[in-house]
Motif scaffolding. Structure first.
Motif, mmCIF file in Angstrom:
data_model
loop_
_atom_site.group_PDB
_atom_site.id
_atom_site.type_symbol
_atom_site.label_atom_id
_atom_site.label_comp_id
_atom_site.label_asym_id
_atom_site.label_seq_id
_atom_site.Cartn_x
_atom_site.Cartn_y
_atom_site.Cartn_z
ATOM 1 N N ALA A 233 0.700 -1.155 0.077
ATOM 2 C CA ALA A 233 -0.105 -0.016 -0.113
ATOM 3 C C ALA A 233 1.016 1.192 0.000
ATOM 4 C CB ALA A 233 -0.941 -0.066 1.154
ATOM 5 N N ALA A 234 1.826 1.158 0.870
ATOM 6 C CA ALA A 234 2.811 2.355 0.952
ATOM 7 C C ALA A 234 3.602 2.567 -0.592
ATOM 8 C CB ALA A 234 3.665 2.224 2.231
ATOM 9 N N ALA A 235 4.108 1.544 -1.205
ATOM 10 C CA ALA A 235 4.815 1.540 -2.440
ATOM 11 C C ALA A 235 3.852 1.990 -3.379
ATOM 12 C CB ALA A 235 5.149 0.239 -2.608
ATOM 13 N N SER A 236 2.451 1.712 -3.302
ATOM 14 C CA SER A 236 1.447 2.029 -4.380
ATOM 15 C C SER A 236 1.285 3.333 -4.147
ATOM 16 C CB SER A 236 0.315 1.387 -4.151
ATOM 17 O OG SER A 236 0.453 -0.299 -4.098
ATOM 18 N N ALA A 237 1.189 4.074 -3.020
ATOM 19 C CA ALA A 237 0.766 5.377 -2.930
ATOM 20 C C ALA A 237 2.056 6.271 -3.479
ATOM 21 C CB ALA A 237 0.650 5.623 -1.364
ATOM 22 N N ILE A 238 3.197 5.913 -3.296
ATOM 23 C CA ILE A 238 4.358 6.642 -3.644
ATOM 24 C C ILE A 238 4.519 6.341 -5.212
ATOM 25 C CG2 ILE A 238 6.814 6.706 -3.876
ATOM 26 C CD1 ILE A 238 6.898 5.459 -0.834
ATOM 27 N N LEU A 239 4.191 5.520 -5.833
ATOM 28 C CA LEU A 239 4.021 5.115 -7.370
ATOM 29 C C LEU A 239 2.911 5.852 -7.960
ATOM 30 C CD1 LEU A 239 5.314 1.415 -7.622
ATOM 31 C CD2 LEU A 239 6.426 3.444 -8.392
#
Lengths: 355, 99
Positions: A233-239
């Motif tokens: 979820a965190a990586a998705s938000a950044i991407l």
């Protein structure tokens, strides 16, 4: 860079490519050497462009400031101004295939024309200084210099004319329009407009991503604290904020970048919220709180990254961005703090064996 | 609603205009268009306050508080205790979005 340094004297009465003799000129002897450039973009140039696009050695993509000879210019050949950023310089020289011209490169500290104009390094003082240092009045027989339109925020054309004797002619926004422009020295309205097509937005994504790399540490930490789905979820938000947002910019409703980011972040957060909210391993209150946590933090993170994309965009004003900061950053902060508190409560419950 | 960019600091005094058309040449968003006798302020809300028109107007018919609309630079300036309007620097520093 494909500019080769010329070691011989620039002003020469000898025949050759530099046959624009200064003999008989009333101007002072040229003080600086003239370098030579071609319109060919080499593999090394393309590699340099790629590295620049990825933010590698941000200020190192430079060409030497000064006067360049493109092909076989004569005294009546046009003079173009450019920045000493390789992408700017290369865009100009590669657009001038078959054109005999002079290129006057200003020292913009390796920054592109538009940004440098905003900072003032692509500015009136530097242009006048370079005209004088190159002895341009003794190189060419005319008194006109073609400046990229996006250099105008730094150039006061009336002042340049008064101080140097050279009239500024604003060329088109894009160097690739120069061949057409040079036929009449008139820009049609489309040549004067800055657009922000998807190709231009996509090439900016790598730098946005590189600048956000430290944020991926949060994803790694979350992996250990809350599991792989939370890390994803965190990586998705950044991407989403750095790559997806630039791509989808014109398609997301509203004009404000922050609200665009909130909307996009909420959409990306929904699957994760659903995943946490329906987790059979959690009691209903914890599942609901997990979903709320995701819905608070992810949109706020995407919105913040979206807001930071204003500087890369081609149309946001200082007044508007400032208003966005004061209106939306507090909202983002509240969302993140509330989400973190919820996350901490969940973590504490887990440590205490409540869930 | 959700369009915070409708107001800008751009001001235009058409009485001063000498119709040199310089503003229409330098504006990247067609904020000014050519009129029969003087430039016309056609799309004021599209102004990004780059300052090109004001800087190149020979008769000072245009004023604008120019600056870079970059949240990253403005927030960074605020965090350093500097003025967001006058001391935010966009480009030329590691970590900035300009290249």
């Amino acid at each position: 860079m494909d500019g080769r340094e010329e070691t011989g004297p620039r002003c020469s009465c000898l025949p050759g490519p530099q046959a624009q003799s200064c003999c008989g000129s009333t101007g002072s002897a040229p003080a600086e050497e003239v370098r030579t450039a071609t319109s060919r973009i080499t593999l090394a140039n393309r590699l340099d462009h790629l590295l620049a696009r990825w933010g590698w050695n941000r200020e190192g993509h430079r060409v030497e400031p000064g006067l360049y000879r493109l092909s076989r210019p004569a005294a009546d050949s046009p003079v173009f101004a450019s920045a000493n950023y390789t992408l700017s310089f290369d865009a100009l020289r590669s657009a001038l295939v078959g054109v005999d011209a002079w290129i006057l490169v200003l020292d913009t500290k390796g920054i592109n024309v538009w940004c440098a104009a905003g900072k003032g390094t692509f500015g009136t003082d530097e242009l006048v200084r370079r005209i004088r240092a190159a002895g341009l009045e003794s190189v060419v027989s005319h008194r006109k210099i073609i400046v990229p339109q996006l250099g105008a925020p730094g150039i006061a054309a009336p002042e340049v004319a008064r101080r140097s004797g050279f009239a500024v002619e604003y060329g088109p926004v894009r160097a690739r329009d120069l061949p057409e422009y040079l036929k009449t020295h008139t820009a049609i309205p489309a040549m004067r407009r800055v657009e922000f097509p998807i190709a231009d937005r996509i090439v900016l994504a790598p730098v946005e991503l590189v600048l956000a790399l430290p944020m991926f540490l949060a994803a790694i930490v979350l992996w250990y604290l809350a599991g792989p789905v939370a890390a994803l979820a965190a990586a998705s938000a950044i991407l989403t904020g750095t790559v997806l947002f630039p791509i989808l910019l014109p398609f997301v409703p509203t004009r404000d970048f922050s609200t665009k980011g909130l909307i996009l972040g909420a959409i990306v957060a929904l699957p994760f919220a659903f995943s946490f909210g329906t987790s059979p391993a959690l009691p209903s209150w914890a599942a609901a709180l997990s979903a709320v946590t995701v819905l608070l933090i992810m949109p706020a993170v995407v919105a913040y990254l979206a807001l930071n994309f204003t500087g890369s965009s081609t149309f946001t004003s200082r007044t508007g961005v400032k208003k966005e900061i004061f209106r939306y950053v507090p909202v983002m902060a509240v969302m993140v703090v509330a989400g973190l508190l919820a996350g901490i409560a969940l973590g504490a419950s887990r440590l205490m064996g409540v869930i | 609603m959700y369009d915070i960019y409708t107001e800008t600091s751009l001001r235009y005094d058409p009485d001063r205009c000498i119709n040199c058309r310089r503003c229409t040449q330098v504006c990247p968003h067609a904020v000014f268009t050519e009129g029969p006798d003087r430039a016309e302020l056609a799309r004021p809300s599209a102004c990004m306050e780059c300052g090109a028109c004001a800087l190149n107007c020979p008769v000072q018919a245009i004023t604008v508080q120019s600056g870079v609309g970059c949240a990253w630079a403005m927030i960074a300036a605020a965090l350093r205790g500097k003025d967001m309007d006058t001391e935010s620097s966009c480009g030329g520093n590691d970590g900035s979005c300009c290249g």
